[in-house]
Design an enzyme around this catalytic site. Structure first.
Site, short mmCIF file in Angstrom:
data_model
loop_
_atom_site.label_atom_id
_atom_site.label_comp_id
_atom_site.label_asym_id
_atom_site.label_seq_id
_atom_site.Cartn_x
_atom_site.Cartn_y
_atom_site.Cartn_z
N ILE A 213 46.01 33.80 55.47
CA ILE A 213 45.77 32.99 54.29
C ILE A 213 44.64 31.99 54.52
O ILE A 213 44.10 31.43 53.57
CB ILE A 213 47.04 32.23 53.85
CG1 ILE A 213 47.42 31.15 54.87
CG2 ILE A 213 48.19 33.18 53.60
CD1 ILE A 213 48.44 30.16 54.34
N ASP A 214 44.25 31.76 55.78
CA ASP A 214 43.27 30.73 56.10
C ASP A 214 41.85 31.11 55.72
O ASP A 214 40.99 30.25 55.58
CB ASP A 214 43.31 30.39 57.59
CG ASP A 214 44.68 29.92 58.05
OD1 ASP A 214 45.40 29.35 57.21
OD2 ASP A 214 45.03 30.13 59.22
N GLN A 348 52.76 28.14 50.83
CA GLN A 348 51.47 28.81 50.61
C GLN A 348 51.48 30.24 51.14
O GLN A 348 50.68 31.07 50.71
CB GLN A 348 50.35 28.01 51.28
CG GLN A 348 50.16 26.64 50.70
CD GLN A 348 49.40 25.70 51.63
OE1 GLN A 348 48.19 25.70 51.65
NE2 GLN A 348 50.14 24.91 52.40
N ARG A 518 33.62 35.73 16.85
CA ARG A 518 32.86 36.95 17.13
C ARG A 518 31.60 37.07 16.26
O ARG A 518 30.85 38.03 16.41
CB ARG A 518 33.74 38.18 16.91
CG ARG A 518 34.95 38.26 17.84
CD ARG A 518 35.79 39.49 17.53
NE ARG A 518 36.98 39.57 18.35
CZ ARG A 518 37.05 40.19 19.53
NH1 ARG A 518 35.96 40.77 20.01
NH2 ARG A 518 38.18 40.24 20.21
N VAL A 576 38.13 39.13 28.84
CA VAL A 576 39.19 39.81 29.60
C VAL A 576 38.86 41.29 29.77
O VAL A 576 39.35 41.93 30.70
CB VAL A 576 40.57 39.65 28.93
CG1 VAL A 576 40.94 38.18 28.80
CG2 VAL A 576 40.63 40.34 27.58
N ASN A 578 36.07 42.71 30.62
CA ASN A 578 35.10 42.97 31.69
C ASN A 578 34.15 44.11 31.30
O ASN A 578 33.89 45.02 32.08
CB ASN A 578 35.81 43.32 33.00
CG ASN A 578 34.90 43.16 34.20
OD1 ASN A 578 34.06 42.28 34.24
ND2 ASN A 578 35.05 44.04 35.17
N ASN A 579 33.61 44.02 30.10
CA ASN A 579 32.77 45.11 29.58
C ASN A 579 31.33 44.67 29.30
O ASN A 579 30.61 45.34 28.56
CB ASN A 579 33.38 45.67 28.29
CG ASN A 579 33.42 44.63 27.17
OD1 ASN A 579 33.47 43.44 27.42
ND2 ASN A 579 33.43 45.11 25.93
#
Length: 828
Positions: A213-214, A348, A518, A576, A578-579
């Site tokens: 995790i470090d 953690q 939009r 969201v 990612n296009n």
């Protein structure tokens, strides 16, 4: 194309290494990727072998044995790595063995080393820790212990060892490999093994995966477990923020990391902390005065709380430890603030791994198996790691040595060297933090006005990007304007000046505080031009999705008619789906992916309890299958239907048959993901009804449409950090462009490179003229013509136990670790 460094926290869901896994998967990829813009091929069909006669990976491991162990401290995602090693190893025809309890199990042998099966790693993907156990082993440090370990491997015919752990565990593996010949000779001499066994096990291949995790291992941008640890930390920071605001308190939070400040640094960026203490860059000798001044400024600006992040290894310039209690005492004594200390500790390490850690670990597991099976006696022990957006293989001991060099540099007081050895990405994160936390707007103004707006659907992380944009803009001396409700707001004059304190708490907020729509600008050119002139806008930063990209193109086209539109534009992808073309990742996609993955975990748990049940899950994304594919990898789906990989009724039937066979095993559940617009005829209801009919008497079905919950929620640590970094880079670029296009007090920008999209491409962040990206875009379906993540789909199918041939005619390449120094970021 201007390249700038990329931060470790941005290095997410990378594509397979161009020289290793991608080479091994090439034949399969050809069967999954569309052959061209004008024609598409049905998914999942095998391609004929190449004329060169590639090896068949389904038999690559026949006659070989692989052992996998986890050692040292545990980290979320280790189980996903073990699962991938086991399943890909079995897929290649190799025998795969668990080594339980780390090196201790290797030394003790017996039941600690047992053969793994496909089903034995089922339901491991979403579990934290390591189910095969980990232990710190003193016996393995001795030659006698390593002698016993060697005998246990030789007796089982194991000559390939995959070690998942930190630098100590990987160093031990390299020592073991270096001594292997001598250990075999001694065992042969004492009768511990036979001559035939010694000959069969003449060399040992070692491949490492870094589980920690470090994130303190040099050579990789992200280690397995780091992202999940950041998730745990941010959950706690968000919870503490609410109580701190209620009582106007100062909180001092201590995070783990040993002698590495990565967790503390990214936490500080992701939560907008007032101060962070990291061991690589100790504060100046008068830090007490500076800290108190900063806390006072924050309170005077209207904030009801202060957050101070402390790495557990924090020190001052003289090597003296800086403790949380010491900081608390200082704040209470000098400022009189109500102050609390929270030491997060082992929380953690715990909990469910994030979507990123699952995908990273799965990809690394595939890479590790291929590296082992390709290994020769001359191949050095390697570690599979992540560099930017690509997987790489690096010599293990080169990475270990640079990691040790960092500690040596800190011990000797060479902190600048320590920062450089951590890597360019670490330094860039540190530089952005210092800009946001240690520098205030100058008294002398630049005379320029920059506007920021959100366009398209809301995405988590948009607010973090706006906050960074506004504050870095103010630091540059600009006048910053906020445009509400996208292009529509710009046309109707919904524009206001925005200040430093206004955006103070925005980093952790989901959605869009500015409002987003939009609407495209073309039909409002006259009004938009008038307002650009009215408000004196010299540069425009547009944070949004595909509409932001197409809107930027329309603004560029409108320059020929409206001179007011001749100002620098920068598009920052945030959606969201990612296009957006020109970027591997968009702000918000990681948050949506984690939402889907968490939901799938709950659904799988339900299916496991009821038995013989298959769930059909519909995800968002428009025509882009990113969310469905990546969630399929992260959740262990049996199939993921997407538009980019066309499928027929025969493919649907093949999937039903596959699940029917699966129900005969001990794993009596199924998970199928469907992108919302993958096929206009094969709808979610159609697939659900088909599965129900074909599965009668074998399994039953349920369906879930996740809907707009995928756009909500607090942003993940990655989206917060990504948004913060992207906002800072965008302002730095647009500042330079405004100055470049300034003539006699007027701004005139009409060149292609004055309207760019800032995106992540493989190992770099790059600014690309949006006009050039037009050719790379499928406007009808609102997706890029080429998408890197399609290369990961074969891994999804392999891990779901589909029979697929892979091309290994191209040999993998071992890179060498280069010690890169920071490119000066004068523009920031």
């Amino acid at each position: 194309m201007v390249a700038v460094p990329v931060a470790p926290a941005l290095s997410r869901f990378a594509a397979p290494a161009a020289l290793s896994v991608a080479a091994l998967l090439l034949l399969l990829l050809l069967s999954f990727l569309p052959p061209g813009p004008g024609r598409r091929r049905s998914a999942g069909r095998k391609m004929p072998p190449s004329p060169a006669g590639p090896q068949h990976t389904e038999t690559l491991g026949v006659g070989k044995a692989i052992a996998v162990l986890t050692s040292g401290g545990d980290a979320q995602g280790m189980n996903a790595a073990v699962r991938a090693v086991v399943r890909v190893g079995i897929y290649t025809g190799a025998k795969v063995f668990f080594v339980c309890e780390g090196y201790q199990g290797l030394v003790d042998g017996g039941d600690h080393i047992r053969e793994a099966t496909w089903e034995s790693v089922s339901m491991m993907l979403q579990l934290g820790g390591t189910v095969i156990g980990s232990a710190r082993c003193q016996d393995f440090r001795t030659r006698e212990g390593r002698l016993r370990a060697a005998r246990n491997l030789v007796k089982r015919g194991i000559t390939n060892l995959c070690v998942i752990g930190g630098d100590g565990s990987l160093t031990g593996a390299d020592t073991f490999r270096a001594e292997w010949g001598g250990l075999l000779a001694e065992l042969l001499k004492t009768g511990g093994i036979t001559a035939e066994e010694a000959q069969r096990s003449s060399h040992l291949n070692i491949v490492g995966m870094v589980g920690s995790i470090d994130n303190d291992f040099c050579g990789t941008d992200m280690t397995i477990g780091t992202d999940s640890a950041l998730h745990r930390i941010m959950e706690i920071v968000d919870a503490i923020t609410t109580t701190a605001q209620s009582h106007q308190r100062t909180f001092v939070l201590e995070v783990m990391g040993r002698h590495c400040g990565y967790l503390a640094l990214i936490t500080a960026l992701a939560c907008g902390a007032d101060w962070v203490f990291i061991p690589e860059s100790p504060p100046e000798d008068d830090w007490e005065e500076h800290l108190c001044r900063r806390l006072t400024e924050t309170r005077d600006g209207g904030s009801r709380l202060n957050i101070i992040i402390v790495a557990e290894g924090a020190i001052d310039k003289h090597g003296k430890a800086i403790t949380s209690d010491e900081i608390k005492a200082l704040v209470v004594k000098r400022l009189g603030y109500d102050t609390r200390v929270t030491i997060l500790g082992h929380v953690q390490r715990g909990g469910t791994p994030s979507a990123f850690d699952r995908i990273l670990a799965s990809r690394m597991g595939v890479e590790a198996v291929m590296a082992l099976l390709e290994g020769t006696p001359e191949t050095p022990a390697c570690v599979v790691s992540l560099s930017g957006n690509q997987a790489v293989r690096l010599p293990l001991m080169e990475c270990v040595q640079v990691t040790k060099d960092v500690t040596t540099a800190m011990n000797e007081g060479r902190f600048e060297d320590a920062l450089k050895l951590r890597g360019r990405s670490f330094q860039n994160n540190w530089n952005v933090y210092k800009l946001l936390a240690h520098i205030r707007p100058p008294a002398t103004k630049s005379g320029y006005t920059v506007a920021v707006m959100n366009v398209g659907a809301p995405a988590a992380g948009m607010n973090a990007a706006v906050r960074s944009t506004v504050r870095i803009g103010l630091i540059h001396g600009h006048r910053m304007l906020a445009v509400h409700d996208g292009f529509e707001g710009l046309a109707f004059g919904m524009v206001e000046e925005i200040g430093w304190n206004t955006v103070g708490s925005w980093t952790g907020l989901g959605g869009s505080k500015l409002g987003t729509k939009r609407t495209l600008p073309k039909k409002h050119f006259e009004e938009i031009s008038a307002n650009i002139s009215k408000f004196g806008i010299h540069g425009l930063i547009i944070i949004g999705g595909f509409e932001a990209f197409t809107g930027g193109l329309e603004l560029v086209e409108g320059r020929a008619r409206f001179e007011e539109l001749c100002i620098p534009l920068c598009i920052v992808p945030a959606t969201v789906s990612n296009n957006v073309p020109g970027s591997d990742f968009s702000i918000g996609a990681d948050t949506a992916l984690n939402t889907i993955t968490t939901t799938c975990d709950l659904i799988k748990q339900s299916a496991a309890g009821t038995k013989r049940r298959v769930f059909i899950i519909e995800t968002m994304g428009g025509f882009c299958g990113y969310l469905a594919t990546m969630a399929g990898l992260a959740a262990g789906a049996d199939a993921a239907y997407i538009f980019e990989e066309p499928f027929s009724s025969r493919d649907l039937q093949a999937n039903v048959d596959h699940l029917t066979e699966k129900m005969k095993t001990t794993v009596k559940r199924g998970l199928v993901l469907r992108n919302e617009r993958c096929n206009e005829n094969y709808t979610t209801d159609f697939i659900y009804n088909l599965y129900c009919e074909e599965g009668k008497g074998i399994f039953d079905c349920r369906k879930n449409v996740l809907g707009h919950m995928q756009q909500g929620g607090s942003p993940t640590p990655f989206d917060r950090n990504f948004g913060t970094k992207m906002g800072a880079k965008a302002v730095a670029w647009i500042t330079g462009k405004i100055k470049e296009c300034s003539r006699h007090g007027r701004i005139f920008a009409n060149t292609a490179d004055s309207a760019c999209l800032l995106g992540m491409r493989k190992r770099s962040l790059v600014f690309q003229p949006i006009a050039e990206l037009r050719q790379q875009t499928d406007f009808e379906h609102r997706i890029p013509k080429e998408q890197w993540w399609l290369k990961l789909r074969p891994i999804l199918k392999i891990l779901a136990k589909y029979n697929i041939e892979l091309d290994t005619s191209e040999t993998a390449h071992l890179e060498h670790l280069t010690r890169k120094v920071l490119v000066p970021e004068a523009t920031l």
